[in-house]
Write a protein that holds these residues in place. Sequence first.
Motif, PDB file in Angstrom:
ATOM      1  N   ASP A 293      35.204  46.117  72.147  1.00 20.70           N
ATOM      2  CA  ASP A 293      34.921  44.783  72.686  1.00 20.70           C
ATOM      3  C   ASP A 293      33.494  44.325  72.461  1.00 20.70           C
ATOM      4  O   ASP A 293      33.112  43.246  72.892  1.00 20.70           O
ATOM      5  N   PHE A 294      32.686  45.143  71.814  1.00 17.80           N
ATOM      6  CA  PHE A 294      31.264  44.817  71.670  1.00 17.80           C
ATOM      7  C   PHE A 294      31.058  43.464  71.008  1.00 17.80           C
ATOM      8  O   PHE A 294      30.238  42.670  71.456  1.00 17.80           O
ATOM      9  N   LEU A 295      31.774  43.182  69.941  1.00 16.76           N
ATOM     10  CA  LEU A 295      31.583  41.943  69.189  1.00 16.76           C
ATOM     11  C   LEU A 295      32.381  40.767  69.742  1.00 16.76           C
ATOM     12  O   LEU A 295      32.330  39.668  69.190  1.00 16.76           O
ATOM     13  N   ASP A 296      33.098  40.972  70.836  1.00 17.96           N
ATOM     14  CA  ASP A 296      33.789  39.889  71.532  1.00 17.96           C
ATOM     15  C   ASP A 296      32.794  39.315  72.541  1.00 17.96           C
ATOM     16  O   ASP A 296      32.551  39.910  73.595  1.00 17.96           O
ATOM     17  N   LEU A 297      32.193  38.191  72.209  1.00 16.57           N
ATOM     18  CA  LEU A 297      31.108  37.648  73.031  1.00 16.57           C
ATOM     19  C   LEU A 297      31.541  37.315  74.448  1.00 16.57           C
ATOM     20  O   LEU A 297      30.712  37.303  75.364  1.00 16.57           O
ATOM     21  N   LYS A 298      32.837  37.069  74.662  1.00 11.47           N
ATOM     22  CA  LYS A 298      33.321  36.762  76.007  1.00 11.47           C
ATOM     23  C   LYS A 298      33.107  37.924  76.974  1.00 11.47           C
ATOM     24  O   LYS A 298      32.970  37.717  78.175  1.00 11.47           O
ATOM     25  N   THR A 299      33.052  39.146  76.468  1.00  8.81           N
ATOM     26  CA  THR A 299      32.860  40.308  77.342  1.00  8.81           C
ATOM     27  C   THR A 299      31.412  40.445  77.811  1.00  8.81           C
ATOM     28  O   THR A 299      31.147  41.171  78.768  1.00  8.81           O
ATOM     29  N   ARG A 300      30.486  39.802  77.107  1.00  5.75           N
ATOM     30  CA  ARG A 300      29.051  39.820  77.403  1.00  5.75           C
ATOM     31  C   ARG A 300      28.409  41.191  77.180  1.00  5.75           C
ATOM     32  O   ARG A 300      27.241  41.395  77.511  1.00  5.75           O
ATOM     33  N   ILE A 301      29.147  42.136  76.622  1.00  7.11           N
ATOM     34  CA  ILE A 301      28.597  43.469  76.384  1.00  7.11           C
ATOM     35  C   ILE A 301      27.431  43.392  75.409  1.00  7.11           C
ATOM     36  O   ILE A 301      26.361  43.954  75.659  1.00  7.11           O
ATOM     37  N   ALA A 302      27.614  42.693  74.303  1.00  6.94           N
ATOM     38  CA  ALA A 302      26.556  42.595  73.299  1.00  6.94           C
ATOM     39  C   ALA A 302      25.290  42.002  73.908  1.00  6.94           C
ATOM     40  O   ALA A 302      24.190  42.532  73.709  1.00  6.94           O
ATOM     41  N   GLY A 303      25.422  40.944  74.659  1.00  7.24           N
ATOM     42  CA  GLY A 303      24.262  40.304  75.275  1.00  7.24           C
ATOM     43  C   GLY A 303      23.535  41.221  76.241  1.00  7.24           C
ATOM     44  O   GLY A 303      22.300  41.280  76.252  1.00  7.24           O
ATOM     45  N   GLU A 304      24.287  41.962  77.041  1.00  6.31           N
ATOM     46  CA  GLU A 304      23.671  42.874  78.009  1.00  6.31           C
ATOM     47  C   GLU A 304      22.963  44.029  77.302  1.00  6.31           C
ATOM     48  O   GLU A 304      21.866  44.427  77.700  1.00  6.31           O
ATOM     49  N   VAL A 305      23.588  44.538  76.253  1.00  6.02           N
ATOM     50  CA  VAL A 305      22.976  45.637  75.492  1.00  6.02           C
ATOM     51  C   VAL A 305      21.686  45.144  74.823  1.00  6.02           C
ATOM     52  O   VAL A 305      20.634  45.800  74.893  1.00  6.02           O
ATOM     53  N   ILE A 306      21.757  44.006  74.187  1.00  6.03           N
ATOM     54  CA  ILE A 306      20.603  43.461  73.483  1.00  6.03           C
ATOM     55  C   ILE A 306      19.462  43.213  74.470  1.00  6.03           C
ATOM     56  O   ILE A 306      18.299  43.527  74.182  1.00  6.03           O
ATOM     57  N   GLN A 307      19.794  42.705  75.647  1.00  4.73           N
ATOM     58  CA  GLN A 307      18.763  42.454  76.654  1.00  4.73           C
ATOM     59  C   GLN A 307      18.057  43.745  77.052  1.00  4.73           C
ATOM     60  O   GLN A 307      16.842  43.764  77.229  1.00  4.73           O
ATOM     61  N   LYS A 308      18.802  44.844  77.170  1.00  6.81           N
ATOM     62  CA  LYS A 308      18.178  46.135  77.489  1.00  6.81           C
ATOM     63  C   LYS A 308      17.205  46.555  76.392  1.00  6.81           C
ATOM     64  O   LYS A 308      16.094  47.002  76.677  1.00  6.81           O
ATOM     65  N   PHE A 309      17.614  46.416  75.146  1.00  2.23           N
ATOM     66  CA  PHE A 309      16.732  46.784  74.039  1.00  2.23           C
ATOM     67  C   PHE A 309      15.473  45.916  74.040  1.00  2.23           C
ATOM     68  O   PHE A 309      14.362  46.409  73.849  1.00  2.23           O
ATOM     69  N   VAL A 310      15.631  44.620  74.268  1.00  8.24           N
ATOM     70  CA  VAL A 310      14.485  43.713  74.311  1.00  8.24           C
ATOM     71  C   VAL A 310      13.561  44.089  75.468  1.00  8.24           C
ATOM     72  O   VAL A 310      12.347  44.177  75.302  1.00  8.24           O
ATOM     73  N   ASN A 311      14.131  44.328  76.653  1.00 10.07           N
ATOM     74  CA  ASN A 311      13.324  44.676  77.823  1.00 10.07           C
ATOM     75  C   ASN A 311      12.481  45.924  77.582  1.00 10.07           C
ATOM     76  O   ASN A 311      11.358  46.020  78.078  1.00 10.07           O
ATOM     77  N   TYR A 312      13.031  46.882  76.843  1.00 12.26           N
ATOM     78  CA  TYR A 312      12.331  48.137  76.587  1.00 12.26           C
ATOM     79  C   TYR A 312      11.597  48.135  75.245  1.00 12.26           C
ATOM     80  O   TYR A 312      11.134  49.168  74.788  1.00 12.26           O
ATOM     81  N   GLN A 313      11.505  46.972  74.630  1.00 16.17           N
ATOM     82  CA  GLN A 313      10.741  46.753  73.403  1.00 16.17           C
ATOM     83  C   GLN A 313      11.146  47.687  72.265  1.00 16.17           C
ATOM     84  O   GLN A 313      10.309  48.228  71.543  1.00 16.17           O
TER      85      GLN A 313
END
Length: 125
Positions: A54-74
């Motif tokens: 489901d990672f690439l299914d944007l409706k699940t928001r998984i990709a967005g949440e994962v990306i936000q974690k990577f951004v937060n931790y630089q």
Amino acid sequence: MSDEIIEMHGVRVLLFAGDGEKLAAAQDANTFLSETWARDATLAVIPVSRLGGDFLDLKTRIAGEVIQKFVNYQVRLAILGDISAWTDTSKPLRDFVYETNRGRSLWFIRDLAELDQRLAANAAG
């Protein structure tokens, strides 16, 4: 194949192996981030084969949440492999990939040659 560290244009890159734990939920990002830090890398390259269904299914928001974690931790993130099966059927995903590829935090790349080109362009300014 195991995880591998490479240097590209002054960037320490952790190439994750094609098999192993999946990045299937936001909390799974911690495993990938921890390994990236442990190897002193600043860019994690995760093959498409390591993404949950489901990672690439944007409706699940998984990709967005994962990306936000990577951004937060630089830690920069690149998803490696062909995702055309998903982008061909989803305009929102196609637009998302286009926009993220314009930035520096997340890239969707087909191969390591494309990563090399992007890092070379960033190094040149």
